[in-house]
Write a protein that holds these residues in place. Structure first.
Motif, mmCIF file in Angstrom:
data_model
loop_
_atom_site.group_PDB
_atom_site.id
_atom_site.type_symbol
_atom_site.label_atom_id
_atom_site.label_comp_id
_atom_site.label_asym_id
_atom_site.label_seq_id
_atom_site.Cartn_x
_atom_site.Cartn_y
_atom_site.Cartn_z
ATOM 1 N N LYS A 355 0.902 -1.226 0.040
ATOM 2 C CA LYS A 355 -0.015 0.141 0.045
ATOM 3 C C LYS A 355 0.820 1.326 -0.031
ATOM 4 O O LYS A 355 0.440 2.409 -0.721
ATOM 5 C CB LYS A 355 -0.770 -0.022 1.219
ATOM 6 N N LEU A 358 2.550 1.839 -3.412
ATOM 7 C CA LEU A 358 1.424 2.383 -4.375
ATOM 8 C C LEU A 358 1.321 3.703 -4.041
ATOM 9 O O LEU A 358 1.192 4.552 -4.915
ATOM 10 C CB LEU A 358 0.142 1.688 -4.306
ATOM 11 N N TYR A 372 7.527 4.154 -14.606
ATOM 12 C CA TYR A 372 7.437 2.595 -14.524
ATOM 13 C C TYR A 372 7.343 1.886 -13.271
ATOM 14 O O TYR A 372 8.282 2.155 -12.544
ATOM 15 C CB TYR A 372 8.619 2.012 -15.612
ATOM 16 N N PHE A 375 6.043 -4.424 -10.981
ATOM 17 C CA PHE A 375 5.231 -5.157 -9.966
ATOM 18 C C PHE A 375 5.593 -5.785 -8.940
ATOM 19 O O PHE A 375 4.969 -5.902 -7.866
ATOM 20 C CB PHE A 375 4.038 -5.591 -10.697
ATOM 21 N N ARG A 391 15.454 -1.705 -19.923
ATOM 22 C CA ARG A 391 14.263 -1.184 -20.512
ATOM 23 C C ARG A 391 14.726 0.270 -21.029
ATOM 24 O O ARG A 391 13.829 1.112 -21.370
ATOM 25 C CB ARG A 391 13.017 -1.097 -19.378
ATOM 26 N N LEU B 100 8.986 -8.536 -21.381
ATOM 27 C CA LEU B 100 7.653 -8.434 -20.491
ATOM 28 C C LEU B 100 8.099 -8.245 -19.025
ATOM 29 O O LEU B 100 9.198 -8.105 -18.529
ATOM 30 C CB LEU B 100 6.970 -10.053 -20.343
ATOM 31 N N PRO B 101 7.185 -7.319 -18.359
ATOM 32 C CA PRO B 101 5.939 -6.755 -18.892
ATOM 33 C C PRO B 101 6.021 -5.925 -19.959
ATOM 34 O O PRO B 101 7.013 -5.075 -19.860
ATOM 35 C CB PRO B 101 5.122 -6.345 -17.571
ATOM 36 N N PHE B 102 5.361 -5.958 -20.909
ATOM 37 C CA PHE B 102 5.189 -5.047 -21.998
ATOM 38 C C PHE B 102 4.076 -4.145 -21.821
ATOM 39 O O PHE B 102 2.916 -4.505 -22.149
ATOM 40 C CB PHE B 102 5.118 -5.653 -23.506
ATOM 41 N N LYS B 103 4.437 -2.748 -21.969
ATOM 42 C CA LYS B 103 3.247 -1.971 -21.602
ATOM 43 C C LYS B 103 3.273 -1.002 -22.873
ATOM 44 O O LYS B 103 4.196 -0.305 -22.965
ATOM 45 C CB LYS B 103 3.490 -1.016 -20.473
ATOM 46 N N ILE B 131 -1.123 -4.069 -20.949
ATOM 47 C CA ILE B 131 -0.081 -4.741 -20.348
ATOM 48 C C ILE B 131 0.069 -6.159 -20.219
ATOM 49 O O ILE B 131 -0.883 -6.829 -20.271
ATOM 50 C CB ILE B 131 0.024 -4.164 -18.451
ATOM 51 N N SER B 134 1.936 -9.919 -17.210
ATOM 52 C CA SER B 134 1.789 -9.699 -15.852
ATOM 53 C C SER B 134 0.451 -10.496 -15.435
ATOM 54 O O SER B 134 -0.487 -10.085 -15.858
ATOM 55 C CB SER B 134 2.023 -8.255 -15.258
ATOM 56 N N SER B 136 -0.342 -10.041 -12.181
ATOM 57 C CA SER B 136 -0.473 -9.350 -10.804
ATOM 58 C C SER B 136 -1.624 -8.384 -10.985
ATOM 59 O O SER B 136 -1.955 -7.816 -11.669
ATOM 60 C CB SER B 136 0.832 -8.585 -10.871
ATOM 61 N N PHE B 137 -2.550 -8.399 -9.729
ATOM 62 C CA PHE B 137 -3.347 -7.561 -9.635
ATOM 63 C C PHE B 137 -3.221 -6.227 -9.878
ATOM 64 O O PHE B 137 -3.979 -5.277 -10.307
ATOM 65 C CB PHE B 137 -4.330 -7.872 -8.661
ATOM 66 N N LEU B 138 -1.775 -5.894 -9.624
ATOM 67 C CA LEU B 138 -1.242 -4.471 -9.643
ATOM 68 C C LEU B 138 -1.466 -3.971 -11.317
ATOM 69 O O LEU B 138 -1.506 -2.852 -11.341
ATOM 70 C CB LEU B 138 0.184 -4.281 -9.306
ATOM 71 N N ALA B 139 -1.452 -4.884 -12.074
ATOM 72 C CA ALA B 139 -1.387 -4.400 -13.738
ATOM 73 C C ALA B 139 -3.025 -4.285 -13.798
ATOM 74 O O ALA B 139 -3.184 -3.067 -14.435
ATOM 75 C CB ALA B 139 -0.955 -5.701 -14.655
ATOM 76 N N VAL B 141 -4.802 -2.906 -11.350
ATOM 77 C CA VAL B 141 -4.828 -1.646 -10.556
ATOM 78 C C VAL B 141 -4.600 -0.450 -11.743
ATOM 79 O O VAL B 141 -5.184 0.709 -11.836
ATOM 80 C CB VAL B 141 -4.091 -1.622 -9.499
ATOM 81 N N GLU B 142 -3.489 -0.528 -12.302
ATOM 82 C CA GLU B 142 -2.769 0.486 -13.162
ATOM 83 C C GLU B 142 -3.668 0.929 -14.347
ATOM 84 O O GLU B 142 -4.110 1.896 -14.723
ATOM 85 C CB GLU B 142 -1.401 -0.139 -13.804
ATOM 86 N N PHE B 257 -6.804 -1.325 -3.964
ATOM 87 C CA PHE B 257 -5.299 -0.730 -4.262
ATOM 88 C C PHE B 257 -5.783 0.297 -5.469
ATOM 89 O O PHE B 257 -4.939 1.334 -5.755
ATOM 90 C CB PHE B 257 -4.405 -1.743 -4.850
#
Lengths: 438, 438
Positions: A355, A358, A372, A375, A391, B100-103, B131, B134, B136-139, B141-142, B257
């Protein structure tokens, strides 16, 4: 399924990965800025035009071999993908009749079903700027000045803008040399090849079209063309042709008023491929290094009358943006170095409260810093830094438990390995300041 | 020739005059900036894809009625104009296999041969950000945070992001309600119409597909969906389904999040049209004023495996940019007011030395001031000012003989009629300063 042959687009169509796309945008936006400085505004037109719009505008070869021309299964209508941006502009003018003079630019895809080769694509970007509705030579001057500024912007020093006038050419060829109207276009096309095939081959081809006397006159014109501008004017005046004064006066004015007049050279052998040019024509080449034509254009005072019963004078130019980009890359004027727009990469250690991580990421982004966010929590900072380095991100912000509790973060310049210990606010200010410097 | 019917593009295709194009660019660049802030980079792909790339990706209706699908007279190959930006992205990934991850983000034209109506075009711009790589749930979220920031940027206050999870939906519908696999998509599509046709009509349509017991269960799910998020979680946990915890946990995390969690609402009736979604799905609507969906997206963890034998998790979103622009215009959030990028218009009196006028114009442009130059010398200043006013230019610089000899020029704010007498250098500084303020 693994149809690897479908992963690559048709020959002559291209995918652009971020590092190339970022570079292309840089080039587009530099040129676009010049257009805006010169008072041009953007318009947009569809990729798909009705076939009738394209028909009869580009000559037989284009019409029967090059235009992406098709019907859909759902309709009897015939369509074409736009072949250039000039005909859509003419249609646009005829549709909306904007206030004249109308100065517009347009950068966009056009489609030609040519055999792909180096620098020639089936889908490519054109970069056009035109002035509709002015007969003034000052309009021609603005078009040439834009070209001069584009060359300057990209640091080309040894460029040359060849100019000619279709009226002048016609006058000399018809009235002075007495070539029949039907032959003139063929003769033009042969002369146009001078740079490619050399004088001897041009003469050889001309022998098939012309009698001896005519051939001698043409040789004379070709040799006059080698002289300096002022000498060319003197020689042309000697031809003693009725009306020639008007054309010479116009050309003199253009050369006299353009920004960089020592870079302008009259070339009586310059013809330009397209049929629709009526008066001034030009082609801009970079001589050293030998790149060839990077821009071209001219006056086309009759094109719009193909759409409405009205002659609207028009003059415009086109930057050969694909060749410009290829050339700048080859010459090292531009480099594919920026792989990402991201200015900072945030990495965090796996034990940290997500948290709070973030919150920091959000704070950076609220301050408009391109961020960037990696994660996954890390065991090892180095691993994260390497990831960001691959990157192409310049700075790493490292978050651990201690960093959060003390509000002191490490901001590392990934390339130089220089590290700074900063509060979050200081880090944000530092990164913002960097951004403004660019 | 005067084929006025060809002056207007096919229904559903649009020309954009400068004032609209300038506005659209403003919108695009605001959104693009948000993408960059979130660490997305641009790619570009061709307008034309091989037919095999599009085939089997969008469902039967698209394939047989909507895709711009064609052959050229010169080749047996079949092509299609891109139908969205997601399938080209999947192909792009399969071709280049970027790290990866590729955004990536992509803003560009797509083509659908639909019957045009308000807000629906045959060529329109999509605005996608995704994205790849990934889980991840953070992806997720973004992706949602980008949507939140877009709404904020355009000052929409009363928006709502509805989220759901396809896995959750499938689990409940198959395991709890016992609907057969073949029926599920049909049932989804009916429920998806809830907002449009209302609960009674949905029930009526569902009656044809389901038995009474199943119908009651569905009604229960629909009513649960009306509750607050926390209550929904409680109710769903009561269902006591194996595996449901994983999905609920994921959804909880996402909501917990995301930046503006009070704007996120679980909607178990949200389905989304496209077949390829696998997990999280969302749709963002502006409630007041009632505009409807302005963004949508979700997870599609299997799409890329249609191109390569590998599952690459993916999550993305799309801003409904055409509707956003239309809505902002209707609501007055954006106005078509900037007709030109030109910051100053230069007018001169007809007796003035044109060379000197051009020197001044060049000087302004060298200082990167967007300058419209009125080519014709005037007898009367007022006439020139009116001309510039019609063009929407803010400032006029007036050049007469006296002005040049004394180096004192009148810079007039055309709207306010306020005049300043300034040397050329002062005028340049004044205009430059204005520019920086914007």
């Amino acid at each position: 399924m693994s149809n690897s042959e479908f992963l690559v687009p048709l020959k002559g169509l291209r995918d652009f990965p971020p590092e190339i796309e970022i570079l292309r945008r840089k080039v587009f936006s530099k040129i676009e800025k010049i257009f805006q400085i010169y008072g041009f505004d953007p318009i947009e037109t569809p990729i798909v035009e009705k076939w009738e719009v394209l028909k009869g505008k580009y000559g037989d070869e284009a019409e029967n071999r090059l235009i992406w021309r098709f019907k859909l299964p759902y309709s009897e209508k015939e369509f074409g993908l736009r072949y250039d941006l000039t005909v859509p502009l003419a249609r646009f003018y005829a549709r909306f009749r904007p206030k004249l003079p109308f100065k517009r630019y347009q950068i966009g895809r056009v489609f030609r079903y040519e055999e792909p080769q180096k620098g020639r694509y089936r889908e490519f970007w054109q970069c056009d700027f035109d002035i509709l509705g002015s007969k003034s030579f000052l309009a021609d001057v603005e078009i040439l000045n834009v070209v001069v500024d584009v060359f300057k912007k990209f640091n080309f020093k040894d460029y040359l803008i060849k100019v000619n006038d279709r009226n002048l050419l016609t006058l000399i060829f018809e009235k002075k040399i007495g070539i029949e109207k039907e032959k003139i276009i063929r003769v033009y096309r042969i002369i146009d090849k001078l740079d490619k095939i050399g004088i001897e081959n041009v003469i050889k081809e001309l022998e098939k079209e012309l009698n001896k006397e005519q051939l001698n006159e043409i040789k004379k014109i070709i040799s006059i063309s080698q002289l300096r501008n002022e000498e060319i004017f003197v020689e042309l005046e000697k031809l003693n042709l009725k009306e020639i004064d008007v054309y010479l006066e116009n050309l003199k004015n253009i050369i006299d008023f353009v920004k960089d007049k020592k870079r302008i050279k009259i070339d009586l052998c310059l013809v330009r491929g397209l049929d629709y040019y009526t008066s001034t024509i030009f082609e801009a080449v970079v001589e050293k290094p030998k790149i060839g034509s990077l821009a071209g254009g001219g006056r086309y005072d009759n094109l719009i009358s193909k759409f409405i019963n009205q002659d609207i004078p028009a003059v415009g130019g086109s930057i050969g943006i694909e060749r410009l980009i290829d050339a700048c890359l080859e010459l090292g004027i531009l480099k594919v170095e920026e792989k990402t727009y991201s200015e900072v990469g945030v990495i965090y250690l796996e034990n940290v409260d997500l948290k709070k991580v973030l919150e920091i990421v959000n704070k950076l982004r609220e301050n408009e810093i391109n961020t960037y966010f990696h994660f996954e929590g890390l065991r090892n900072v180095l691993e994260g830094i390497k990831e960001l380095e691959r990157r192409g991100i310049e700075y790493a912000l490292i978050i651990g438990e201690k960093e959060i509790s003390e509000n002191v973060f490490t901001l590392q310049n990934i390339r130089t390995k220089e590290r700074k210990n900063l509060s979050l606010e200081e880090a944000i200010n530092y990164l913002k300041h960097l951004k403004q410097k660019v």
